[in-house]
Motif scaffolding. Structure first.
Motif, PDB file in Angstrom:
ATOM      1  N   UNK A   1       3.141  -1.960  -9.771  1.00 17.07           N
ATOM      2  CA  UNK A   1       2.759  -3.194  -9.098  1.00 17.07           C
ATOM      3  C   UNK A   1       2.234  -3.011  -7.695  1.00 17.07           C
ATOM      4  N   UNK A   2       1.938  -1.760  -7.279  1.00 15.12           N
ATOM      5  CA  UNK A   2       1.352  -1.544  -5.965  1.00 15.12           C
ATOM      6  C   UNK A   2      -0.081  -2.071  -5.931  1.00 15.12           C
ATOM      7  N   UNK A   3      -0.515  -2.524  -4.767  1.00 16.92           N
ATOM      8  CA  UNK A   3      -1.861  -3.082  -4.627  1.00 16.92           C
ATOM      9  C   UNK A   3      -2.893  -2.016  -4.277  1.00 16.92           C
ATOM     10  N   UNK A   4      -2.461  -0.939  -3.665  1.00 16.93           N
ATOM     11  CA  UNK A   4      -3.391   0.105  -3.251  1.00 16.93           C
ATOM     12  C   UNK A   4      -2.581   1.360  -2.960  1.00 16.93           C
ATOM     13  N   UNK A   5      -3.279   2.474  -2.801  1.00 14.89           N
ATOM     14  CA  UNK A   5      -2.604   3.708  -2.409  1.00 14.89           C
ATOM     15  C   UNK A   5      -3.554   4.492  -1.509  1.00 14.89           C
ATOM     16  N   UNK A   6      -2.979   5.374  -0.710  1.00 10.34           N
ATOM     17  CA  UNK A   6      -3.780   6.218   0.164  1.00 10.34           C
ATOM     18  C   UNK A   6      -3.068   7.555   0.299  1.00 10.34           C
ATOM     19  N   UNK A   7      -3.841   8.631   0.296  1.00  3.51           N
ATOM     20  CA  UNK A   7      -3.268   9.979   0.333  1.00  3.51           C
ATOM     21  C   UNK A   7      -3.314  10.562   1.735  1.00  3.51           C
ATOM     22  N   UNK A   8      -2.246  11.268   2.099  1.00  2.30           N
ATOM     23  CA  UNK A   8      -2.224  12.032   3.337  1.00  2.30           C
ATOM     24  C   UNK A   8      -2.982  13.337   3.131  1.00  2.30           C
ATOM     25  N   UNK A   9      -3.654  13.861   4.166  1.00  2.00           N
ATOM     26  CA  UNK A   9      -3.859  13.230   5.474  1.00  2.00           C
ATOM     27  C   UNK A   9      -4.925  12.145   5.395  1.00  2.00           C
TER      28      UNK A   9
ATOM     29  N   UNK B   1      -6.215   0.848   8.397  1.00  2.00           N
ATOM     30  CA  UNK B   1      -6.465  -0.485   8.949  1.00  2.00           C
ATOM     31  C   UNK B   1      -7.496  -1.228   8.107  1.00  2.00           C
ATOM     32  N   UNK B   2      -8.545  -0.511   7.661  1.00  2.00           N
ATOM     33  CA  UNK B   2      -9.585  -1.141   6.848  1.00  2.00           C
ATOM     34  C   UNK B   2      -9.028  -1.587   5.495  1.00  2.00           C
ATOM     35  N   UNK B   3      -8.208  -0.747   4.866  1.00  2.00           N
ATOM     36  CA  UNK B   3      -7.611  -1.118   3.572  1.00  2.00           C
ATOM     37  C   UNK B   3      -6.682  -2.321   3.750  1.00  2.00           C
ATOM     38  N   UNK B   4      -5.916  -2.293   4.845  1.00  2.00           N
ATOM     39  CA  UNK B   4      -5.001  -3.396   5.140  1.00  2.00           C
ATOM     40  C   UNK B   4      -5.767  -4.695   5.342  1.00  2.00           C
ATOM     41  N   UNK B   5      -6.852  -4.603   6.091  1.00  2.00           N
ATOM     42  CA  UNK B   5      -7.660  -5.787   6.361  1.00  2.00           C
ATOM     43  C   UNK B   5      -8.239  -6.368   5.064  1.00  2.00           C
ATOM     44  N   UNK B   6      -8.695  -5.499   4.182  1.00  2.00           N
ATOM     45  CA  UNK B   6      -9.281  -5.959   2.916  1.00  2.00           C
ATOM     46  C   UNK B   6      -8.259  -6.731   2.089  1.00  2.00           C
ATOM     47  N   UNK B   7      -7.037  -6.210   2.007  1.00  2.00           N
ATOM     48  CA  UNK B   7      -5.997  -6.880   1.228  1.00  2.00           C
ATOM     49  C   UNK B   7      -5.607  -8.207   1.867  1.00  2.00           C
ATOM     50  N   UNK B   8      -5.428  -8.209   3.174  1.00  2.00           N
ATOM     51  CA  UNK B   8      -5.024  -9.440   3.857  1.00  2.00           C
ATOM     52  C   UNK B   8      -6.108 -10.505   3.769  1.00  2.00           C
TER      53      UNK B   8
ATOM     54  N   UNK C   1       0.866  -1.172   0.000  1.00  2.00           N
ATOM     55  CA  UNK C   1       0.000   0.000   0.000  1.00  2.00           C
ATOM     56  C   UNK C   1       0.908   1.229   0.000  1.00  2.00           C
ATOM     57  N   UNK C   2       0.835   2.026  -1.059  1.00  2.00           N
ATOM     58  CA  UNK C   2       1.645   3.227  -1.149  1.00  2.00           C
ATOM     59  C   UNK C   2       0.965   4.371  -0.401  1.00  2.00           C
ATOM     60  N   UNK C   3       1.762   5.166   0.295  1.00  2.00           N
ATOM     61  CA  UNK C   3       1.260   6.333   1.023  1.00  2.00           C
ATOM     62  C   UNK C   3       1.905   7.574   0.423  1.00  2.00           C
ATOM     63  N   UNK C   4       1.082   8.541   0.046  1.00  2.00           N
ATOM     64  CA  UNK C   4       1.627   9.734  -0.597  1.00  2.00           C
ATOM     65  C   UNK C   4       0.951  10.998  -0.084  1.00  2.00           C
ATOM     66  N   UNK C   5       1.736  12.062   0.002  1.00  2.00           N
ATOM     67  CA  UNK C   5       1.198  13.381   0.318  1.00  2.00           C
ATOM     68  C   UNK C   5       1.129  14.240  -0.927  1.00  2.00           C
ATOM     69  N   UNK C   6       1.548  13.682  -2.082  1.00  2.00           N
ATOM     70  CA  UNK C   6       1.610  14.437  -3.328  1.00  2.00           C
ATOM     71  C   UNK C   6       0.525  13.931  -4.272  1.00  2.00           C
ATOM     72  N   UNK C   7      -0.500  14.741  -4.449  1.00  2.00           N
ATOM     73  CA  UNK C   7      -1.639  14.336  -5.270  1.00  2.00           C
ATOM     74  C   UNK C   7      -1.203  14.015  -6.696  1.00  2.00           C
ATOM     75  N   UNK C   8      -0.168  14.706  -7.181  1.00  2.00           N
ATOM     76  CA  UNK C   8       0.251  14.496  -8.569  1.00  2.00           C
ATOM     77  C   UNK C   8       0.837  13.097  -8.790  1.00  2.00           C
ATOM     78  N   UNK C   9       1.173  12.370  -7.704  1.00  2.00           N
ATOM     79  CA  UNK C   9       1.700  11.020  -7.856  1.00  2.00           C
ATOM     80  C   UNK C   9       0.600   9.988  -8.078  1.00  2.00           C
ATOM     81  N   UNK C  10      -0.655  10.367  -7.798  1.00  2.00           N
ATOM     82  CA  UNK C  10      -1.735   9.395  -7.835  1.00  2.00           C
ATOM     83  C   UNK C  10      -1.877   8.762  -9.210  1.00  2.00           C
ATOM     84  N   UNK C  11      -1.788   9.558 -10.286  1.00  2.00           N
ATOM     85  CA  UNK C  11      -1.921   9.011 -11.629  1.00  2.00           C
ATOM     86  C   UNK C  11      -0.860   7.952 -11.909  1.00  2.00           C
TER      87      UNK C  11
END
Length: 230
Positions: free
Chosen positions: A102-110, A117-124, A84-94
């Motif tokens: 090959x990332x499975x998911x991403x989430x933006x700060x904040x 935890x919910x995203x992690x649970x879904x993947x696991x 799961x990638x974590x980013x504070x830069x919206x321009x990286x989302x694309x």
């Protein structure tokens, strides 16, 4: 098949150089029953994963030493561990949505730690369900390594293709709609068209047919979706 609500404890690696955020994520994930280790240096990630592969990685993009995008790309050269990638830069989302990393998911700060935890649970949950042995002769799936063999031949599958095959193989003969298959294959809320679904299935069929040219494993059900049946 495991109960849908059951989830085995997992080893999770949090790669985050903000101490307060790393501590917060660790506390929430531990409260959810997982074992958590943390790294704050991008150069330490690949050696750590090679030494002891975790069950899932939360990977920040902006890191000292080496950025998360380069780390993800190298990890995918030898590992299928969910990321799961974590980013504070919206321009990286694309770039993240491009799937080339090959990332499975991403989430933006904040973000809310509960959402992580919910995203992690879904993947696991999806990964552990994929670990149930398939009921198809000649098909072997290794969910820990995202490796698949059919008719004794190693299949070179992408993570999405592996999850699709695992979902279909878990209940042979069951017809899955395209929406159902994409819910199994992806963990975020991205919009995926029917054409994308069909493209993944086409590639998956081609690889299966290369392994066993005399067998047709995945069948199209006109107007509905797909099923796996020997």
């Amino acid at each position: 098949m495991r109960d849908n609500d059951s989830l085995l404890p997992a080893n999770i690696l949090v790669v985050e150089d903000e101490p307060k955020l790393a501590s917060l994520l660790r506390d929430y994930l531990q409260a959810a029953g997982h074992r958590v280790s943390c790294l704050d240096d991008g150069l330490a990630v690949v050696p750590a994963v090679r030494a002891a592969e975790p069950d899932l990685i939360l990977l920040d993009i902006m890191l000292p030493g080496r950025d998360g995008l380069a780390i993800c790309r190298e990890l995918r050269s030898f590992s299928a561990v969910p990321i799961i990638m974590i980013t504070a830069r919206v321009e990286e989302v694309d770039r993240l949505l491009g799937l080339d990393l090959g990332a499975d998911d991403y989430i933006c700060k904040p973000f809310s730690p509960r959402e992580v935890v919910a995203r992690t649970r879904a993947i696991l949950r999806r990964q552990q369900r994929a670990g149930d042995p398939p009921n198809v002769a000649g098909l072997e799936l290794d969910a820990d390594r995202y490796r698949a063999r059919y008719a004794g031949v190693e299949l070179e599958l992408t993570p999405v293709e592996f999850r699709l095959l695992s979902s279909l193989a878990a209940t042979p003969g069951r017809v899955f709609s395209r929406d159902q298959l994409m819910n199994h294959a992806y963990t975020d809320q991205r919009v995926v068209t029917d054409r994308t679904v069909d493209s993944h299935i086409k590639n998956l069929r081609r690889k299966l047919e290369q392994a066993a040219p005399d067998r047709e494993l995945i069948h199209s059900i006109y107007g509905v979706g797909y099923k796996l049946e020997p």
